[in-house]
Every structure is written in C-alpha cells, then in structure tokens.
Motif scaffolding. Structure first.
Motif, short mmCIF file in Angstrom:
data_model
loop_
_atom_site.label_atom_id
_atom_site.label_comp_id
_atom_site.label_asym_id
_atom_site.label_seq_id
_atom_site.Cartn_x
_atom_site.Cartn_y
_atom_site.Cartn_z
N UNK A 13 -14.99 9.72 -5.93
CA UNK A 13 -15.30 9.55 -7.33
C UNK A 13 -16.76 9.15 -7.46
N UNK A 14 -17.00 8.04 -8.15
CA UNK A 14 -18.38 7.56 -8.30
C UNK A 14 -18.77 6.55 -7.23
N UNK A 15 -17.86 6.32 -6.27
CA UNK A 15 -18.16 5.42 -5.16
C UNK A 15 -18.80 6.21 -4.03
N UNK A 16 -19.77 5.61 -3.36
CA UNK A 16 -20.43 6.25 -2.23
C UNK A 16 -20.02 5.51 -0.95
N UNK A 17 -19.26 6.19 -0.11
CA UNK A 17 -18.79 5.58 1.14
C UNK A 17 -19.81 5.88 2.24
N UNK A 18 -20.14 4.86 3.04
CA UNK A 18 -21.22 5.01 4.01
C UNK A 18 -20.78 5.73 5.29
N UNK A 19 -19.47 5.82 5.54
CA UNK A 19 -18.97 6.60 6.66
C UNK A 19 -17.51 6.96 6.40
N UNK A 20 -16.90 7.68 7.33
CA UNK A 20 -15.54 8.19 7.16
C UNK A 20 -14.50 7.32 7.87
N UNK A 21 -14.92 6.17 8.36
CA UNK A 21 -14.06 5.29 9.15
C UNK A 21 -13.44 4.24 8.24
N UNK A 22 -12.11 4.16 8.24
CA UNK A 22 -11.37 3.34 7.28
C UNK A 22 -10.60 2.23 7.98
N UNK A 23 -10.66 1.03 7.39
CA UNK A 23 -9.68 0.00 7.73
C UNK A 23 -8.47 0.28 6.86
N UNK A 24 -7.36 0.80 7.43
CA UNK A 24 -6.19 1.13 6.62
C UNK A 24 -5.34 -0.11 6.37
N UNK A 25 -4.33 -0.01 5.51
CA UNK A 25 -3.47 -1.17 5.26
C UNK A 25 -2.73 -1.60 6.52
N UNK A 26 -2.84 -2.89 6.85
CA UNK A 26 -2.27 -3.43 8.07
C UNK A 26 -1.65 -4.79 7.77
N UNK A 27 -0.33 -4.88 7.81
CA UNK A 27 0.35 -6.16 7.57
C UNK A 27 -0.03 -7.16 8.65
N UNK A 28 -0.50 -8.34 8.25
CA UNK A 28 -0.89 -9.37 9.21
C UNK A 28 -0.18 -10.70 8.94
N UNK A 29 0.43 -10.87 7.77
CA UNK A 29 1.26 -12.05 7.46
C UNK A 29 0.54 -13.38 7.69
N UNK A 30 -0.60 -13.53 7.03
CA UNK A 30 -1.36 -14.77 7.18
C UNK A 30 -1.73 -15.40 5.85
N UNK A 31 -1.03 -15.08 4.79
CA UNK A 31 -1.34 -15.69 3.50
C UNK A 31 -0.87 -17.15 3.49
N UNK A 32 -1.48 -17.95 2.62
CA UNK A 32 -1.17 -19.38 2.53
C UNK A 32 0.15 -19.60 1.80
N UNK A 33 0.85 -20.64 2.25
CA UNK A 33 2.16 -20.99 1.68
C UNK A 33 2.12 -22.38 1.07
N UNK A 34 2.92 -22.64 0.03
CA UNK A 34 3.76 -21.66 -0.66
C UNK A 34 2.92 -20.78 -1.59
N UNK A 35 3.49 -19.66 -1.98
CA UNK A 35 2.85 -18.83 -2.98
C UNK A 35 2.25 -17.53 -2.50
N UNK A 36 2.25 -17.28 -1.15
CA UNK A 36 1.72 -16.02 -0.62
C UNK A 36 0.31 -15.75 -1.14
N UNK A 37 -0.58 -16.73 -0.93
CA UNK A 37 -1.92 -16.70 -1.53
C UNK A 37 -2.97 -16.29 -0.48
N UNK A 38 -3.78 -15.28 -0.76
CA UNK A 38 -4.89 -14.94 0.14
C UNK A 38 -5.82 -16.13 0.30
N UNK A 39 -6.45 -16.23 1.48
CA UNK A 39 -7.17 -17.46 1.81
C UNK A 39 -8.49 -17.17 2.51
N UNK A 40 -9.20 -18.23 2.90
CA UNK A 40 -10.50 -18.11 3.55
C UNK A 40 -10.39 -17.38 4.89
N UNK A 41 -9.29 -17.61 5.62
CA UNK A 41 -9.10 -16.92 6.89
C UNK A 41 -9.04 -15.41 6.68
N UNK A 42 -8.32 -14.98 5.65
CA UNK A 42 -8.24 -13.55 5.34
C UNK A 42 -9.60 -13.01 4.91
#
Length: 374
Positions: A13-42
């Motif tokens: 679209x209107x985004x310019x990607x600098x290369x064709x190499x992708x970090x795809x979705x990868x479950x890592x199960x490290x969100x903060x609890x309680x609440x399943x909250x993304x954190x500084x480690x992530x």
C-alpha cells in the motif's frame, strides 16, 4: 554476484518495506499477569528484531473468549492497548513496520481459560481433537490439556463477534499499529467457519462454501472500515496433505483445498485486502504446496503474498524468483537470530533455536540470543 533479492524494498500500500524478510506471528506467552498485558520485555524482543522489513505480532486475542493458551496477550482492554504502545514505539524507533495479528481460537480452548469457566465457543458444537491447549496451573506454571467441549454460536452471536473484530481493530489503531492481520488459519475460529469439517451450521454462515466464507468476508469488511484495505492482511493455511494428528495445529484439510482457498482469495481481492499470508506445513519432510496452487493464487490475487513455514534463505529466493511470493516469514530462525537480516545479507552462521524456551518464562531464550559482531 551476491543475490540480494530479499533486500529489495517493497510497497505495501502506502507503506515502504525496506526488505522482504518478515518476523511472522510467533506465540511466545510472555505477557504480564493478570490481564494478558504486553510489557517491557516484549518491547525489547520486538525492538531487537526490527531490522525485519515487516513484522506481525504474535496472535493477540480480540476478546477474553478468544484465548486458548496461557499468558498470550490481548487487544481488548485499555491496559493491553497501553502495553502494546510500548512495543509499537520501540519498533517504530527502529524504523520498522508492525501489524497486530487479531486472533480468536474458537473451540481450541479450555474452560479454565474462559470467562467464568464457561465452555469455548465455535461455529458448531464439535470438540477439537488431536490438539492440546496450554492452561495455567500456578504462577508461571502450566500444563497441556485437552480442549473442552464447545457450544455453538447463535446467528446473533456470530454477528456480535464481527463487532468484536471491529472493536479490536479500533484498539489496534489506538495503540498505534500500522495495520492488522486476521488470523484465519491453523484450525482457529475463522478456519472453523471456513472448513467443512468444523462448520455444520444451517444458517447463513454454514452449508455452501459461499456461506462458510461469509464470516471471513464480514470480519474483513469490519477491520477495513477502520484501517483501509491496504493496512489489512489475512493469513490462511491451505493444507493439501497431512495426518489427523497434525491437522488442527496446522489447519484443516478440505476435500478440495485449492478451490476453497482460491475462492477465499477472490474475496480478499474484491475487498482490496492489502496482503495475503500463507502458512505452509512446517513439520519435517512436509510436502510443498503444489505449484498449481501458487500459480492460481497469483492469477486471482494481485497484492503482495507472504509465505512462511520452515523457510530458508534459498527457498525464499526461489519462490521470489518464480514470482509466486513477495514476502517471507522466518519463524524459529528469527527467534534465535534477532539480527537475521544482517546474517542473511552477509552469509553469516545462524544461532540454533532453544526449543525449551519457546513458550513462557522470562529473558532466557527470548531476548538473550546473541547478535553477530561481524
């Protein structure tokens, strides 16, 4: 001459990607609890890998019922939105692009993960077999478990789910994501609507293939209304061969997978969806997708296509050269090599992945993989 085809920029679209190499979705199960909250480690984890041309977050549940594994993050609460903002700011500071993968597991869940310990929801009341979910048994302790028996959604409840996808997209935009990817693969909720094996409905969402694709169409329309088509992607897992044991984790094998997913891709083309992500079989000696499918996909879908599933640099270059794909996800390779684009560009040795630290835990096996100094 060195082949630098994976380092050519790409317009999404209107985004310019600098290369064709992708970090795809990868479950890592490290969100903060309680609440399943993304954190500084992530935030540190994603920042490390921001030399990718494109990044898609781990599966992120759109509502509490969408969770099938302990400690996975959500995008349905204010605290989660604030947590994701830290991740996005870290990625943007490194000049990369990040989409949120909107996820609902449907029947692949357990009562202990559901609000008030209720049964999971699904298009039809068919229990998931040959698959395990991951439940919390104590602080930072968990165990694999059989999925619970689901309850069938009413027609009105299906329409309410479409609204929940819309709400999740609004939250993703509020957090600052560049776009969203709809997780429609791997035997989860959207795949359950699409598949003849898991959809026995008799209303407008079941029966014919057109009806089984209706939920896909409606959630695409819902999130496009928030981000615009160019900022929306869809992930499918069109498996052509597998065993019962492998089926649910990797997708559901239709009697005619090519027809099913080419018709699905036509819907995405019609709606102007910005990219299509294909998750290929990723077990040892898995069969390749038929070339006839890749060719048919190119004929009906004009926007960028991403492939992932045990991809090597050589395989990605081959698919790119044939014109079948534009972007390539490197999953476990990117987990173990935060500087993967640098290593690929310079022919450097790759770190091996530690399979014991993929899910849950802290920094070990998450943000402590070494960078290459060369």
């Amino acid at each position: 001459m060195t082949d630098l085809s994976l380092f050519q920029p790409l317009a999404l679209g209107d985004l310019k990607l600098k290369n064709r190499i992708v970090l795809p979705p990868l479950t890592r199960s490290r969100s903060s609890q309680p609440g399943n909250i993304p954190n500084d480690l992530m935030a540190a984890y994603y920042r490390q890998r921001a030399t990718a041309g494109f990044m898609v977050t781990e599966g992120t549940q759109i509502e509490p019922r969408g969770q099938g594994y302990a400690w996975t993050p959500g995008i349905h609460s204010d605290a989660q939105v604030e947590g994701w903002r830290k991740v996005i700011d870290a990625v943007h500071a490194e000049g990369s692009v990040i989409f949120c993968q909107l996820w609902h597991v449907g029947r692949v869940s357990h009562t202990s993960l559901q609000p008030d310990n209720r049964p999971p929801i699904a298009p039809s009341a068919i229990r998931a077999t040959a698959v395990k979910v991951f439940i919390e048994t104590g602080p930072q302790a968990g165990a694999l478990a059989e999925p619970s028996e689901p309850v069938e959604l009413t027609t009105d409840q299906v329409k309410e789910l479409v609204d929940l996808y819309h709400a999740a997209a609004l939250n993703a935009k509020k957090a600052g994501f560049d776009g969203v990817e709809l997780h429609c693969a791997n035997g989860y909720l959207v795949n359950q609507f699409i598949s003849e094996h898991t959809n026995r409905r008799t209303d407008e969402y079941g029966g014919s293939l057109d009806n089984r694709l209706r939920f896909l169409r409606e959630i695409c329309e819902a999130v496009i209304s928030v981000f615009g088509g160019d900022r929306v992607g869809v992930r499918f897992a069109p498996l052509f061969e597998t065993t019962e044991e492998e089926r649910v984790y990797l997708g559901l094998v239709e009697r005619d997978p090519q027809h099913t997913y080419i018709e699905a891709a036509k819907i995405l083309e019609e709606l102007g969806v910005g990219y299509l992500s294909i998750a290929e079989a990723d077990w040892e000696n898995a069969p390749d997708l038929p070339a006839s499918f890749r060719e048919a996909l190119r004929q009906v879908y004009s926007a960028p296509i991403m492939y992932s599933g045990r991809y090597t640099e050589a395989k990605a270059k081959e698919i790119l050269a044939k014109g079948y794909g534009d972007l390539f996800g490197f999953g476990r390779t990117f987990i173990a090599n935060p500087d993967l684009p640098h290593r690929l560009r310079n022919g450097l040795e790759l770190n091996p992945v530690n399979p014991d630290t993929l899910y849950g835990g802290g920094e070990e096996g998450y943000i402590d993989y070494p960078f290459c100094n060369a």
